[in-house]
Design a protein around this motif. Sequence first.
Motif, PDB file in Angstrom:
ATOM      1  N   ALA A 163     -35.376  37.795   4.947  1.00  0.00           N
ATOM      2  CA  ALA A 163     -36.064  38.582   3.921  1.00  0.00           C
ATOM      3  C   ALA A 163     -37.255  37.811   3.371  1.00  0.00           C
ATOM      4  O   ALA A 163     -37.222  36.583   3.257  1.00  0.00           O
ATOM      5  CB  ALA A 163     -35.102  38.930   2.796  1.00  0.00           C
ATOM      6  N   THR A 220     -39.737  42.149  -0.398  1.00  0.00           N
ATOM      7  CA  THR A 220     -38.632  42.897  -1.008  1.00  0.00           C
ATOM      8  C   THR A 220     -38.140  42.292  -2.321  1.00  0.00           C
ATOM      9  O   THR A 220     -37.282  42.867  -2.970  1.00  0.00           O
ATOM     10  CB  THR A 220     -37.443  43.000  -0.042  1.00  0.00           C
ATOM     11  OG1 THR A 220     -37.047  41.679   0.364  1.00  0.00           O
ATOM     12  CG2 THR A 220     -37.805  43.835   1.181  1.00  0.00           C
ATOM     13  N   TYR A 221     -38.678  41.132  -2.688  1.00  0.00           N
ATOM     14  CA  TYR A 221     -38.262  40.531  -3.964  1.00  0.00           C
ATOM     15  C   TYR A 221     -39.330  39.561  -4.446  1.00  0.00           C
ATOM     16  O   TYR A 221     -40.281  39.255  -3.725  1.00  0.00           O
ATOM     17  CB  TYR A 221     -36.908  39.827  -3.835  1.00  0.00           C
ATOM     18  CG  TYR A 221     -36.920  38.551  -3.017  1.00  0.00           C
ATOM     19  CD1 TYR A 221     -37.064  37.302  -3.620  1.00  0.00           C
ATOM     20  CD2 TYR A 221     -36.773  38.587  -1.632  1.00  0.00           C
ATOM     21  CE1 TYR A 221     -37.071  36.131  -2.879  1.00  0.00           C
ATOM     22  CE2 TYR A 221     -36.766  37.421  -0.881  1.00  0.00           C
ATOM     23  CZ  TYR A 221     -36.916  36.198  -1.515  1.00  0.00           C
ATOM     24  OH  TYR A 221     -36.925  35.045  -0.768  1.00  0.00           O
ATOM     25  N   GLN A 277     -43.498  48.063  -7.324  1.00  0.00           N
ATOM     26  CA  GLN A 277     -42.535  48.845  -6.553  1.00  0.00           C
ATOM     27  C   GLN A 277     -42.853  50.338  -6.628  1.00  0.00           C
ATOM     28  O   GLN A 277     -42.631  51.077  -5.655  1.00  0.00           O
ATOM     29  CB  GLN A 277     -41.102  48.554  -6.984  1.00  0.00           C
ATOM     30  CG  GLN A 277     -40.638  49.149  -8.269  1.00  0.00           C
ATOM     31  CD  GLN A 277     -39.131  48.950  -8.493  1.00  0.00           C
ATOM     32  OE1 GLN A 277     -38.448  48.275  -7.728  1.00  0.00           O
ATOM     33  NE2 GLN A 277     -38.617  49.538  -9.553  1.00  0.00           N
ATOM     34  N   ARG A 335     -40.871  51.204  -2.710  1.00  0.00           N
ATOM     35  CA  ARG A 335     -39.632  50.544  -2.275  1.00  0.00           C
ATOM     36  C   ARG A 335     -39.191  49.583  -3.371  1.00  0.00           C
ATOM     37  O   ARG A 335     -40.024  49.084  -4.141  1.00  0.00           O
ATOM     38  CB  ARG A 335     -39.824  49.807  -0.955  1.00  0.00           C
ATOM     39  CG  ARG A 335     -40.767  48.633  -1.002  1.00  0.00           C
ATOM     40  CD  ARG A 335     -40.766  47.839   0.304  1.00  0.00           C
ATOM     41  NE  ARG A 335     -41.702  46.727   0.223  1.00  0.00           N
ATOM     42  CZ  ARG A 335     -43.007  46.810   0.436  1.00  0.00           C
ATOM     43  NH1 ARG A 335     -43.551  47.974   0.779  1.00  0.00           N
ATOM     44  NH2 ARG A 335     -43.771  45.747   0.325  1.00  0.00           N
ATOM     45  N   THR A 377     -31.381  41.295  -0.212  1.00  0.00           N
ATOM     46  CA  THR A 377     -32.110  42.553  -0.073  1.00  0.00           C
ATOM     47  C   THR A 377     -32.078  42.971   1.386  1.00  0.00           C
ATOM     48  O   THR A 377     -31.839  42.152   2.271  1.00  0.00           O
ATOM     49  CB  THR A 377     -33.590  42.403  -0.491  1.00  0.00           C
ATOM     50  OG1 THR A 377     -34.198  41.394   0.308  1.00  0.00           O
ATOM     51  CG2 THR A 377     -33.711  42.034  -1.958  1.00  0.00           C
ATOM     52  N   SER A 423     -36.879  44.357   5.112  1.00  0.00           N
ATOM     53  CA  SER A 423     -37.699  45.549   5.215  1.00  0.00           C
ATOM     54  C   SER A 423     -38.632  45.509   6.405  1.00  0.00           C
ATOM     55  O   SER A 423     -39.203  44.479   6.740  1.00  0.00           O
ATOM     56  CB  SER A 423     -38.523  45.730   3.926  1.00  0.00           C
ATOM     57  OG  SER A 423     -39.294  46.900   3.979  1.00  0.00           O
TER      58      SER A 423
END
Length: 275
Positions: free
Chosen positions: A71, A119-120, A150, A155, A269, A272
Amino acid sequence: APVPPLGALASADVTIDLNSDLGEGIGHDPVALDSALLSVVTSANVACGGHAGDKASMTRVTGLAAEKGVAVGAHVSYVDREGFGRESNDVSMDVLKQQILEQFAALDEIAASSGTAVTYVKPHGQLYHQACTPGSDEAATIIEAAKEYQESVGRPIAILGFAGSELVKHAQAEHLKAVNEAFVDRTYTPQGWLVDRSEPGALITDPNQALVRVKRLLRDREIVAIDGSLIDVHADSLCIHGDTPGAVVLARRLRAAIDADRVKIAPFTVVSQSA
């Protein structure tokens, strides 16, 4: 010699993430260091221009992360390349929010070209410390930026922060996925914070000492502070710093021990894929 298991944790249905700060240009061979750690960790906190990192490093790290199923997170910072993110330069929260959004966007654009996506977010250096302090304006600013970003990309963006900190609590209050992290290679004060790097005993470089800590953390949700007292810590991710001496050996030993005990290691997560 075979790596000893952490100790009968498989039955506890434990899942843990391993994260590391990457793309920071540290060490005598930063490319080799990043590559080695990406073979071990499940989440990569990628420097995205604030304290370190450029287009070449972001491209390289996100490409390897996509290849290995790791991730990608934005390792955002005050814009302070000379001081490696240790100075805020007294920026306003409006300016800080814009800096964070720009770092998000820069990394995410490059990640998309590598077939993955951010994703984070995990703050770096002084921003991390400020954001984890009670009553922090920085925590609110990071959360605002994450929510705005986001919404723009459609997402979820999770928040990775010090276990039980203001940043994690604020993210939870704003209904963002909040992930508590603990540190494999740093010692803790009796008050539950990290011992300053300038103090004796601040770093843990002995893999056996690190394994003992992780065993207790996963089994009992506690860490032994530098004075021997116990601190309650519930962590979903373990951080290994690339600039800790012997970081790669420590990371490999840690992963092997967790694997030997059949504890699931996975990103917090969903990895993605870019649109």
